[in-house]
Design an enzyme around this catalytic site. Structure first.
Site, PDB file in Angstrom:
ATOM      1  CB  THR A  32      -0.709  -0.119   1.216  1.00  0.00           C
ATOM      2  OG1 THR A  32      -1.656  -1.118   1.269  1.00  0.00           O
ATOM      3  CG2 THR A  32      -1.594   1.329   1.427  1.00  0.00           C
ATOM      4  CB  THR A  35       6.621   3.778  -3.188  1.00  0.00           C
ATOM      5  OG1 THR A  35       7.034   5.116  -2.357  1.00  0.00           O
ATOM      6  CG2 THR A  35       7.903   3.661  -3.924  1.00  0.00           C
ATOM      7  CG  ASP A  89       5.700   5.450   6.563  1.00  0.00           C
ATOM      8  OD1 ASP A  89       5.393   5.830   5.718  1.00  0.00           O
ATOM      9  OD2 ASP A  89       5.204   4.450   7.222  1.00  0.00           O
ATOM     10  N   GLY A 103       3.018   1.984   8.062  1.00  0.00           N
ATOM     11  CA  GLY A 103       1.739   2.419   8.733  1.00  0.00           C
ATOM     12  C   GLY A 103       1.417   3.789   8.393  1.00  0.00           C
ATOM     13  N   GLY A 105       0.031   4.770   5.764  1.00  0.00           N
ATOM     14  CA  GLY A 105      -1.185   4.779   5.380  1.00  0.00           C
ATOM     15  C   GLY A 105      -2.326   3.738   5.974  1.00  0.00           C
ATOM     16  CD  GLU A 111       1.290  -1.702   4.298  1.00  0.00           C
ATOM     17  OE1 GLU A 111       1.342  -0.868   3.379  1.00  0.00           O
ATOM     18  OE2 GLU A 111       1.688  -1.254   5.544  1.00  0.00           O
TER      19      GLU A 111
END
Ligand code: 5RP
Length: 233
Positions: A32, A35, A89, A103, A105, A111
């Protein structure tokens, strides 16, 4: 939670280079974020050109994108991913290989179990994600009723939890699983594995965004090309 300020061109290079590593017949965990989305779109184009792959999405967003891109889907009930392609991130090299904060998103629960089920996890990133050590904040998905006690427990670990607010809706972010997210700031993350274990042990925590030693390679898109860092762990 701050999202990446990296360039879309760098993200595109990373996502497309990771998608290029997928081979005929593979099942792919579809990460997710902006990228990983480039990888999903590239897989869709490869499917158009005849590649046989099936994707396992990690969020409502990646499922919708895969459908739009024409990537056939399956589930963990029927298959296991040969490879997962996911964003991050923050990425720091460690004895365990690579440690990640994920996280941004709010998709880190799905994930984590899709990425963990994969034979290989490729992390796709622009250079702004690379760090010497992880700094956080660490997203923690919590059962809604458990939020006050999880916040207390995070405080006892030295963290400062902030309920993630929605941007185009009043109130908090509600995850794909119907839960809330606490972004937990710590004064440095010296021991990611220890903190990961401590957060996992809090009753009411669904999942946290520390991914310790899961990544097999990091594909970094740069303005001038792509750098692949393989895990030494
Ligand atoms: C979603 C994630 C993303 O992979 C992470 O936030 C990176 O996103 P982007 O590629 O848009 O910077 O963990 O939960």
């Amino acid at each position: 939670m701050k999202r990446s300020g990296g360039s879309d061109e760098a993200k595109r290079r990373a996502g497309e280079a990771a998608a290029d590593r997928v081979t005929d017949g593979q099942v792919v965990g579809l990460g997710t974020g902006s990228t990983a989305a480039h990888a999903v779109r590239a897989l869709g184009r490869a499917v158009d050109a005849g590649l046989d792959v099936r994707g396992i999405p990690t969020s409502v967003a990646s499922r919708e994108l895969a459908r739009e891109a024409g990537v056939p889907l399956t589930t963990l009930a029927d298959a296991r991913p040969d490879v997962a392609i996911d964003g991050a991130d923050e990425i720091a090299a460690s004895d365990a290989g690579f440690d990640l904060v994920k996280g941004g998103g709010a998709a880190h629960a799905r994930e984590k179990y899709v990425d963990s089920a994969a034979d290989e996890l490729l992390v796709v990133a622009d250079p702004t994600k690379l760090a010497a050590t992880l700094a956080g904040p660490v997203p923690v998905e919590v059962l809604p009723d458990a939020r006050p006690v999880v916040a207390d427990a995070v405080g006892a670990l030295g963290g400062e939890p902030t309920l993630r607010a929605a941007e185009r809706k009043d109130g908090p972010v509600v995850t794909d699983n119907g839960n809330l997210v606490l972004d937990c700031a710590f004064e440095g993350i010296d021991d990611p594995a220890g903190l990961a274990a401590d957060l996992s042990a809090i009753p009411g925590v669904v999942e946290h965004g520390l991914f310790v030693g899961l990544a097999d390679a990091v594909v970094v898109g740069r303005e001038e090309g792509v750098e692949v860092r393989e895990s030494g762990g």
